[in-house]
Structure formats: structure tokens, C-alpha cells
Design a protein around this motif. Sequence first.
Motif, PDB file in Angstrom:
ATOM      1  N   GLU A   8     -51.384  -2.763  16.493  1.00 58.24           N
ATOM      2  CA  GLU A   8     -50.654  -4.023  16.289  1.00 58.24           C
ATOM      3  C   GLU A   8     -49.305  -3.839  15.620  1.00 58.24           C
ATOM      4  O   GLU A   8     -48.342  -4.445  16.019  1.00 58.24           O
ATOM      5  CB  GLU A   8     -51.485  -4.994  15.450  1.00 58.24           C
ATOM      6  N   ARG A  52     -53.246 -10.205   8.106  1.00 65.22           N
ATOM      7  CA  ARG A  52     -52.222 -10.867   8.937  1.00 65.22           C
ATOM      8  C   ARG A  52     -51.676 -12.115   8.254  1.00 65.22           C
ATOM      9  O   ARG A  52     -50.481 -12.394   8.320  1.00 65.22           O
ATOM     10  CB  ARG A  52     -52.800 -11.250  10.289  1.00 65.22           C
ATOM     11  N   PRO A  57     -45.015  -9.467   8.622  1.00 65.96           N
ATOM     12  CA  PRO A  57     -44.826  -8.433   9.649  1.00 65.96           C
ATOM     13  C   PRO A  57     -43.465  -7.748   9.522  1.00 65.96           C
ATOM     14  O   PRO A  57     -42.455  -8.398   9.261  1.00 65.96           O
ATOM     15  CB  PRO A  57     -44.916  -9.204  10.965  1.00 65.96           C
ATOM     16  N   ASP A  60     -40.648  -4.512  14.808  1.00 67.72           N
ATOM     17  CA  ASP A  60     -41.258  -3.484  15.652  1.00 67.72           C
ATOM     18  C   ASP A  60     -40.516  -2.153  15.581  1.00 67.72           C
ATOM     19  O   ASP A  60     -41.123  -1.094  15.736  1.00 67.72           O
ATOM     20  CB  ASP A  60     -41.325  -3.952  17.110  1.00 67.72           C
ATOM     21  N   ALA A  72     -58.107  -1.083  14.615  1.00 67.29           N
ATOM     22  CA  ALA A  72     -57.783  -2.138  15.572  1.00 67.29           C
ATOM     23  C   ALA A  72     -58.926  -3.154  15.606  1.00 67.29           C
ATOM     24  O   ALA A  72     -60.076  -2.817  15.287  1.00 67.29           O
ATOM     25  CB  ALA A  72     -57.571  -1.538  16.958  1.00 67.29           C
TER      26      ALA A  72
END
Length: 92
Positions: A8, A52, A57, A60, A72
Motif C-alpha cells: 500500500e 490508515r 499518507p 508515492d 498487507a
Amino acid sequence: MIVRIMGEGQLRLDDSHLSGLNRLDDELLAEVHSDDEDGFRRTLGALLDAVRSLGEPLPDDSLEPSELILPAPDATLAEVRAMLKDDGLIPG
């Protein structure tokens, strides 16, 4: 702290959340040791959902060193068992 959820990406998580995450980690450890597949699946989902929702976050294209690596969401009980240390996935 930087946390990676395999498959993720990475999230920045404040250390103040570790005690709550450790409670879930302790449950997960017990479920893995007792081969409780249903409990394992439920608790792994809760642990990842907590990370989460509490974490921010990272982009990327950011590659920060991860201080904590979590499996995962579709990891098997056997795969997580191989990742576990004596005190679970989360040290402390």
C-alpha cells in the motif's frame, strides 16, 4: 514514526498512537499463536484500519526509511507468523 503497509505505501504516524496499536498487536499475536483464523483476519483489519485512519499518507514518490512494517491486508496467517517477533509486529 514511518509505517509501511506492504503493498500500500507509507504513512507518518505520531508515536502517541503506539499504545493503542500495541493492544491490537497483542490480540493479533495471541490469535496467530492459537491459529484463530477468524480472529486473526478481524484484528489484522482493525490494526491496518487504525494505522490508515491515524496516519498521514506519504507521497508515492517518497522513500523514507520505515520504522515499522505491517503485512498487507490479504496476508495469510502463516505469512504474518513468519513476520512476528516475540512481542508481535509492533515493538514495545
